[in-house]
Design a protein around this motif. Structure first.
Motif, PDB file in Angstrom:
ATOM      1  N   SER A 133     135.643  53.147 113.721  1.00 10.84           N
ATOM      2  CA  SER A 133     135.070  54.352 113.105  1.00 10.84           C
ATOM      3  C   SER A 133     133.706  54.646 113.722  1.00 10.84           C
ATOM      4  CB  SER A 133     134.939  54.161 111.589  1.00 10.84           C
ATOM      5  OG  SER A 133     134.430  55.314 110.977  1.00 10.84           O
ATOM      6  N   THR A 136     130.823  57.042 112.516  1.00 15.05           N
ATOM      7  CA  THR A 136     129.871  56.581 111.504  1.00 15.05           C
ATOM      8  C   THR A 136     128.498  56.360 112.124  1.00 15.05           C
ATOM      9  OG1 THR A 136     131.681  55.466 110.344  1.00 15.05           O
ATOM     10  CG2 THR A 136     129.442  54.821 109.741  1.00 15.05           C
ATOM     11  N   LEU A 193     133.977  62.086 108.613  1.00 17.82           N
ATOM     12  CA  LEU A 193     134.324  60.779 108.047  1.00 17.82           C
ATOM     13  C   LEU A 193     135.139  60.857 106.766  1.00 17.82           C
ATOM     14  CD1 LEU A 193     130.870  58.998 108.551  1.00 17.82           C
ATOM     15  CD2 LEU A 193     132.867  58.896 110.047  1.00 17.82           C
ATOM     16  N   GLY A 197     132.385  59.444 104.442  1.00 20.59           N
ATOM     17  CA  GLY A 197     131.157  60.217 104.564  1.00 20.59           C
ATOM     18  C   GLY A 197     130.596  60.620 103.225  1.00 20.59           C
ATOM     19  N   ALA A 242     129.998  53.642 102.627  1.00 22.03           N
ATOM     20  CA  ALA A 242     131.107  54.165 103.436  1.00 22.03           C
ATOM     21  C   ALA A 242     132.145  53.103 103.798  1.00 22.03           C
ATOM     22  CB  ALA A 242     130.545  54.805 104.707  1.00 22.03           C
ATOM     23  N   ILE A 246     136.393  53.426 105.022  1.00 14.27           N
ATOM     24  CA  ILE A 246     136.668  53.635 106.445  1.00 14.27           C
ATOM     25  C   ILE A 246     138.130  53.340 106.725  1.00 14.27           C
ATOM     26  CG2 ILE A 246     136.227  52.750 108.762  1.00 14.27           C
ATOM     27  CD1 ILE A 246     133.325  52.357 107.944  1.00 14.27           C
TER      28      ILE A 246
END
Length: 248
Positions: A133, A136, A193, A197, A242, A246
C-alpha cells in the motif's frame, strides 16, 4: 512562489534557494503551503519505495523510508517531539516545562519517547510495505502537515516570541483556507486509500485534537516544539488508524 520557497526551505533539506530577508508575516503565511510540502515529501517516499521493493524485503524498505524522511526533514519535527516529551513527562510546573522545552539538550524522557516512536513507526511502515500500500506513504506526510494546524488555529501560542509566533493569528484571519485544505486532503486520502484513508484521518484528527487541547490547557498555549511533535504524532496515528484497513 516566495511563500512556497520559505515553507520548503524551513520544513525540508531539499536544495531550493532560500529567500532573503524573510519577514514575520511571510513566515507565518507560509504555513498555508505546509500540506503541499508534505505532498512533495510523500512523493519522494513513494518513489523510493517503488524503486526499492523489487530488490529488498518490506523490513529493509521500511527502515530506509524511515531514514529518508528524517534526512529530508533534517529531523526538525523529531527534535520538537523529543523536547516536548522531555517537558511533558517531567511532571514540573507549566513554567518549568516551557523552560525545559527551550533547552536544546535531549533528556531521558525525550530519548525514550523517540525510541518508542521510531520502533512503532517502523513496524507500521513495514506493514504498509508488506501489503504493497505504497500510496499510504504519499498521504501520510501531507495529512500530518495539515493536522498540526489544528493546534495552530484553535489554541493560543504559549510564548511571547518564537518561530511559531503569529501562526495562530494568521490562521484565525483565514479559517476558510484551513477548512478547504482539510477537505481536499481528506478527499484525496479517501480516493486513494478508501477506508484506510478515512480511518487514518479520523484516528489522527481526534487524537491530535485531544492532545493539543489538553496540552494547551496545561501550558496556557502551544509552542513551536509542540507543533513539531504534533506532526510526528499525526504521522504515527495516521498509520496506526489506517493499518487495520489496508488491503493486502
Amino acid at each position: 512562489m516566495r511563500v512556497f520557497l520559505i515553507a520548503v526551505t524551513f520544513l525540508t533539506r531539499l536544495p531550493f534557494p532560500a529567500p532573503n530577508e524573510v519577514t514575520q508575516k511571510e513566515f507565518t503565511s507560509s504555513q498555508r503551503c505546509y500540506p503541499l510540502i508534505g505532498l512533495i515529501l510523500g512523493l519522494f517516499l513513494l518513489f523510493t519505495a517503488l524503486f526499492l521493493h523489487p530488490y529488498y524485503s518490506p523490513l529493509i524498505v521500511a527502515a530506509l523510508i524511515l531514514i529518508e524522511e528524517l534526512l529530508l526533514t533534517g529531523g526538525l519535527h523529531m527534535d520538537g517531539f523529543m523536547d516536548s516529551m522531555d517537558a511533558l513527562w517531567s511532571a514540573r510546573t507549566p513554567e518549568r516545562m516551557l523552560e525545559i522545552m527551550k533547552d536544546s539538550r535531549v533528556g531521558s524522557f525525550g530519548a525514550l519517547s523517540a525510541i518508542a516512536m521510531l520502533v512503532l513507526k517502523f513496524s507500521l511502515l513495514a506493514e504498509v510495505c508488506r501489503a504493497g500500500s505504497y500510496l499510504t506513504l504519499l498521504i501520510m506526510p501531507m495529512l500530518s502537515r495539515w493536522m498540526f494546524l489544528i493546534g495552530v488555529i484553535f489554541f493560543p501560542y504559549a510564548r511571547k516570541s518564537g518561530l511559531g509566533q503569529g501562526f495562530h493569528e494568521d490562521l484565525k484571519q483565514t479559517p476558510w483556507f484551513f477548512l478547504i485544505e482539510g477537505i481536499c486532503s481528506l478527499a484525496l486520502a479517501i480516493y486513494l486509500l478508501h477506508w484506510a484513508g478515512l480511518m487514518g484521518f479520523l484516528f489522527s484528527f481526534l487524537f491530535l485534537l485531544y492532545f493539543t487541547r489538553k496540552t494547551s490547557k496545561l501550558l496556557g498555549g502551544l509552542t513551536g516544539d509542540l507543533y513539531g511533535a504534533s506532526i510526528e504524532l499525526s504521522e504515527l496515528l495516521f498509520l496506526l488508524g489506517a493499518a487495520p484497513f489496508i488491503q493486502h
